[in-house]
Design a protein around this motif. Sequence first.
Motif, PDB file in Angstrom:
ATOM      1  N   PHE A  33      58.881  72.822  62.892  1.00  0.00           N
ATOM      2  CA  PHE A  33      58.210  71.604  62.454  1.00  0.00           C
ATOM      3  C   PHE A  33      59.100  70.659  61.644  1.00  0.00           C
ATOM      4  O   PHE A  33      58.745  69.509  61.445  1.00  0.00           O
ATOM      5  N   THR A  34      60.239  71.119  61.176  1.00  0.00           N
ATOM      6  CA  THR A  34      61.151  70.237  60.454  1.00  0.00           C
ATOM      7  C   THR A  34      62.350  69.819  61.293  1.00  0.00           C
ATOM      8  O   THR A  34      63.229  69.120  60.793  1.00  0.00           O
ATOM      9  N   SER A  35      62.377  70.221  62.575  1.00  0.00           N
ATOM     10  CA  SER A  35      63.501  69.841  63.423  1.00  0.00           C
ATOM     11  C   SER A  35      63.377  68.376  63.846  1.00  0.00           C
ATOM     12  O   SER A  35      62.281  67.818  63.949  1.00  0.00           O
ATOM     13  N   LYS A  36      64.503  67.752  64.087  1.00  0.00           N
ATOM     14  CA  LYS A  36      64.522  66.342  64.483  1.00  0.00           C
ATOM     15  C   LYS A  36      63.828  66.147  65.834  1.00  0.00           C
ATOM     16  O   LYS A  36      63.076  65.192  66.016  1.00  0.00           O
ATOM     17  N   GLU A  37      64.078  67.057  66.770  1.00  0.00           N
ATOM     18  CA  GLU A  37      63.480  66.962  68.106  1.00  0.00           C
ATOM     19  C   GLU A  37      61.951  66.918  68.025  1.00  0.00           C
ATOM     20  O   GLU A  37      61.305  66.071  68.627  1.00  0.00           O
ATOM     21  N   VAL A  38      61.370  67.828  67.283  1.00  0.00           N
ATOM     22  CA  VAL A  38      59.912  67.873  67.144  1.00  0.00           C
ATOM     23  C   VAL A  38      59.419  66.663  66.369  1.00  0.00           C
ATOM     24  O   VAL A  38      58.421  66.037  66.728  1.00  0.00           O
ATOM     25  N   VAL A  42      57.336  65.154  69.236  1.00  0.00           N
ATOM     26  CA  VAL A  42      56.040  65.836  69.218  1.00  0.00           C
ATOM     27  C   VAL A  42      55.136  65.226  68.160  1.00  0.00           C
ATOM     28  O   VAL A  42      54.005  64.846  68.440  1.00  0.00           O
ATOM     29  N   LEU A  43      55.647  65.145  66.942  1.00  0.00           N
ATOM     30  CA  LEU A  43      54.879  64.543  65.856  1.00  0.00           C
ATOM     31  C   LEU A  43      55.132  63.044  65.843  1.00  0.00           C
ATOM     32  O   LEU A  43      56.143  62.576  66.346  1.00  0.00           O
ATOM     33  N   ILE A  56      42.323  55.621  54.280  1.00  0.00           N
ATOM     34  CA  ILE A  56      41.872  54.994  55.528  1.00  0.00           C
ATOM     35  C   ILE A  56      41.237  56.059  56.409  1.00  0.00           C
ATOM     36  O   ILE A  56      41.560  57.239  56.286  1.00  0.00           O
ATOM     37  N   PRO A  57      40.347  55.681  57.302  1.00  0.00           N
ATOM     38  CA  PRO A  57      39.725  56.650  58.204  1.00  0.00           C
ATOM     39  C   PRO A  57      40.758  57.218  59.184  1.00  0.00           C
ATOM     40  O   PRO A  57      41.679  56.530  59.607  1.00  0.00           O
ATOM     41  N   ARG A  58      40.593  58.494  59.531  1.00  0.00           N
ATOM     42  CA  ARG A  58      41.498  59.119  60.503  1.00  0.00           C
ATOM     43  C   ARG A  58      41.447  58.427  61.851  1.00  0.00           C
ATOM     44  O   ARG A  58      42.409  58.441  62.598  1.00  0.00           O
ATOM     45  N   SER A  59      40.329  57.821  62.173  1.00  0.00           N
ATOM     46  CA  SER A  59      40.191  57.154  63.464  1.00  0.00           C
ATOM     47  C   SER A  59      41.196  56.014  63.626  1.00  0.00           C
ATOM     48  O   SER A  59      41.562  55.655  64.738  1.00  0.00           O
ATOM     49  N   GLU A  60      41.683  55.459  62.508  1.00  0.00           N
ATOM     50  CA  GLU A  60      42.667  54.379  62.584  1.00  0.00           C
ATOM     51  C   GLU A  60      44.068  54.874  62.922  1.00  0.00           C
ATOM     52  O   GLU A  60      44.879  54.126  63.443  1.00  0.00           O
ATOM     53  N   VAL A  61      44.353  56.124  62.591  1.00  0.00           N
ATOM     54  CA  VAL A  61      45.700  56.643  62.835  1.00  0.00           C
ATOM     55  C   VAL A  61      45.753  57.695  63.920  1.00  0.00           C
ATOM     56  O   VAL A  61      46.820  58.131  64.305  1.00  0.00           O
ATOM     57  N   GLY A  62      44.626  58.120  64.433  1.00  0.00           N
ATOM     58  CA  GLY A  62      44.593  59.140  65.481  1.00  0.00           C
ATOM     59  C   GLY A  62      44.559  60.541  64.911  1.00  0.00           C
ATOM     60  O   GLY A  62      44.628  60.744  63.708  1.00  0.00           O
ATOM     61  N   ASP A  63      44.472  61.506  65.805  1.00  0.00           N
ATOM     62  CA  ASP A  63      44.337  62.898  65.382  1.00  0.00           C
ATOM     63  C   ASP A  63      45.663  63.664  65.431  1.00  0.00           C
ATOM     64  O   ASP A  63      45.694  64.845  65.180  1.00  0.00           O
ATOM     65  N   THR A  64      46.762  63.005  65.776  1.00  0.00           N
ATOM     66  CA  THR A  64      48.046  63.676  65.848  1.00  0.00           C
ATOM     67  C   THR A  64      48.625  63.863  64.457  1.00  0.00           C
ATOM     68  O   THR A  64      48.495  63.002  63.611  1.00  0.00           O
ATOM     69  N   ALA A  65      49.266  65.002  64.234  1.00  0.00           N
ATOM     70  CA  ALA A  65      49.915  65.257  62.944  1.00  0.00           C
ATOM     71  C   ALA A  65      51.103  64.339  62.802  1.00  0.00           C
ATOM     72  O   ALA A  65      51.733  63.937  63.771  1.00  0.00           O
ATOM     73  N   TRP A  66      51.442  63.996  61.563  1.00  0.00           N
ATOM     74  CA  TRP A  66      52.549  63.083  61.287  1.00  0.00           C
ATOM     75  C   TRP A  66      53.733  63.827  60.703  1.00  0.00           C
ATOM     76  O   TRP A  66      53.581  64.801  59.999  1.00  0.00           O
TER      77      TRP A  66
END
Length: 69
Positions: A33-38, A42-43, A56-66
């Motif tokens: 999860f800390t690799s540059k590729e991911v 991916v994130l 802000i509501p999650r709906s504004e940023v989507g459900d993908t992890a950052w």
Amino acid sequence: AAQQDDLVRDLAADSKNREFYEKVRELTLVGYFTSKEVGMNVLKYDPIPGMYKGCIPRSEVGDTAWSYS
């Protein structure tokens, strides 16, 4: 697959092996999860974020992890 199951079962049975197994698992997840590729593919990644909005509501940023690395 059967060999993998046997190995995991053996590792989980012995407490010394269990500690080792858990540490390897933890380091593998941290490395992934800390690799540059991911972080880039991916994130979601925003190296220069825009304006800060603290609540802000999650709906504004989507459900993908950052990724912030």
